[in-house]
Every structure is written in structure tokens, then in C-alpha cells.
Write a protein that holds these residues in place. Structure first.
Motif, short mmCIF file in Angstrom:
data_model
loop_
_atom_site.label_atom_id
_atom_site.label_comp_id
_atom_site.label_asym_id
_atom_site.label_seq_id
_atom_site.Cartn_x
_atom_site.Cartn_y
_atom_site.Cartn_z
N LEU A 74 31.79 25.14 -22.47
CA LEU A 74 31.48 23.75 -22.43
C LEU A 74 32.17 22.95 -21.49
O LEU A 74 32.15 21.56 -21.53
N ASN A 75 33.07 23.64 -20.59
CA ASN A 75 33.73 23.09 -19.61
C ASN A 75 34.66 22.03 -20.37
O ASN A 75 34.48 20.81 -20.06
N ALA A 76 35.32 22.36 -21.45
CA ALA A 76 36.06 21.52 -22.16
C ALA A 76 37.39 20.78 -22.03
O ALA A 76 38.14 20.59 -22.73
N LYS A 77 37.44 20.72 -20.41
CA LYS A 77 38.81 20.25 -20.30
C LYS A 77 39.02 18.63 -20.73
O LYS A 77 40.35 18.18 -20.83
N ASP A 78 37.78 18.01 -21.17
CA ASP A 78 38.16 16.64 -21.74
C ASP A 78 37.85 16.81 -23.31
O ASP A 78 37.76 15.85 -23.83
N PHE A 79 37.86 18.02 -23.81
CA PHE A 79 37.72 18.19 -25.50
C PHE A 79 38.58 19.10 -25.99
O PHE A 79 39.17 19.93 -25.40
N PHE A 80 38.78 18.65 -27.37
CA PHE A 80 39.53 19.52 -28.28
C PHE A 80 38.66 20.62 -28.95
O PHE A 80 37.33 19.90 -29.17
N ILE A 81 38.82 21.76 -28.93
CA ILE A 81 37.74 22.70 -29.57
C ILE A 81 38.33 23.16 -30.87
O ILE A 81 39.43 23.55 -30.92
N ARG A 82 37.68 23.02 -31.96
CA ARG A 82 38.05 23.25 -33.25
C ARG A 82 36.84 23.96 -34.07
O ARG A 82 35.89 23.67 -34.01
N GLY A 83 37.57 25.17 -34.89
CA GLY A 83 36.41 25.79 -35.67
C GLY A 83 36.20 24.79 -36.94
O GLY A 83 36.81 24.04 -37.53
N LEU A 84 34.76 24.86 -37.27
CA LEU A 84 34.48 24.03 -38.51
C LEU A 84 34.11 24.96 -39.48
O LEU A 84 34.59 24.50 -40.84
N GLU A 85 33.50 26.14 -39.39
CA GLU A 85 33.20 27.09 -40.48
C GLU A 85 32.98 28.40 -39.92
O GLU A 85 32.46 28.67 -38.80
N ILE A 86 33.67 29.49 -40.71
CA ILE A 86 33.40 30.87 -40.24
C ILE A 86 33.12 31.64 -41.47
O ILE A 86 33.62 31.28 -42.62
N SER A 87 32.29 32.71 -41.22
CA SER A 87 31.79 33.54 -42.25
C SER A 87 31.76 35.00 -41.67
O SER A 87 31.26 34.96 -40.55
N ALA A 88 32.01 35.86 -42.49
CA ALA A 88 32.19 37.14 -41.97
C ALA A 88 31.63 38.10 -43.00
O ALA A 88 31.81 38.05 -44.31
N ASN A 89 31.08 38.99 -42.52
CA ASN A 89 30.26 40.20 -43.46
C ASN A 89 31.21 41.47 -42.72
O ASN A 89 30.88 41.91 -41.59
N HIS A 90 31.95 42.18 -43.42
CA HIS A 90 32.58 43.54 -42.86
C HIS A 90 31.86 44.79 -43.42
O HIS A 90 31.46 44.74 -44.51
#
Length: 141
Positions: A74-90
Motif C-alpha cells: 500500500l506504500n503506507a508511509k502515510d498510514f498506520f496498518i492495523r489488523g481488524l480480524e483474523i481467523s485460522a484453520n490449523h
């Protein structure tokens, strides 16, 4: 400005200093046009009590590689990146060696992104399938 693979991986390594990624020994090892790969050693440090890789460590690997990929693509030098949701199947357990998380973009919106992350062992066996949603929040000027 386009960066080389080694410059991108070097930047990812710098972001890991004094973080959970450093604690878990997660390192970024490959980048392509639309994906990023990180690896993590499977040692007793990341085992659950019965001696296999802890699911939470796999999720930490997945969120680390997905969030770093958001930052890069995202070329995110102007943004903070944060996780919103995560789901995992092991789907398989691992006792030793390395696991590799490969993050690929599913949806690249201006504000939200959706990542597909597959975690595999050294032989290429699928260990976990993870979906991560991230958000790009503008930095205050």
C-alpha cells in the motif's frame, strides 16, 4: 520509486527489532509482485505443552506477514496498518524445522484489505490457512 527485493526485505527486518517478531524469530525471506513470505523456526519456545507448534504462534506469524505485506503493497508511509480480524484453520501439526507464511492479497481497497495466508512446512505441506483483514488509518500530519 520502486524498491528491490533485498531493500524491501531489509526494511521488513528493521521493523522487527524489539517486537514480537524478533521474540518469535520471524524473518522475511521472499517478496514478489503480490506476495510476501516470512519464516519462523519451530522450537520448544513456540510449542504448546504436548510438543507441537502452538496455534497462537502460527497466527502471530500470519498477522506479522499479512500486516507487513499491507505496509509494503500500500506504500503506507502515510498510514498506520492495523489488523481488524483474523481467523485460522490449523490442519496439520509440526514439531520442528521451519514454517513459512505466504501472504497474498485478495482485496486491496483504499481503507481495508483482505489477505489469504497459507502456512506451510519445509516440505510444502499445508499447516494452516489464515484470513486476515487489515485497515489503513491515516497518520496525523
Amino acid at each position: 520509486m520502486k524498491f528491490t527485493e533485498s531493500e524491501i526485505l531489509e526494511q521488513c527486518a528493521k521493523m522487527c527489532k524489539n517486537t514480537l517478531m524478533e521474540t518469535l524469530e520471524i524473518s522475511f525471506c521472499e517478496v514478489g509482485e503480490d506476495y510476501l513470505v516470512a519464516k519462523m523456526p519451530v522450537t520448544p519456545k513456540v510449542h504448546q505443552p504436548d510438543g507441537v507448534l502452538h496455534g497462537g504462534a502460527m497466527v502471530a506469524l500470519a498477522e506479522s506477514v499479512g500486516s507487513a505485506a499491507s505496509y509494503i503493497f500500500l506504500n503506507a508511509k502515510d498510514f498506520f496498518i492495523r489488523g481488524l480480524e483474523i481467523s485460522a484453520n490449523h490442519v496439520k501439526s509440526v514439531k520442528e524445522g521451519y514454517v513459512f507464511g505466504r501472504a497474498e492479497i485478495v482485496h486491496k481497497g483504499r481503507t481495508t484489505q483482505l489477505w489469504d495466508i497459507k502456512i506451510r512446512d519445509e516440505e510444502g505441506n499445508l499447516i494452516s490457512v489464515v484470513k486476515l483483514s487489515t485497515i489503513a488509518l491515516p497518520k496525523s500530519k
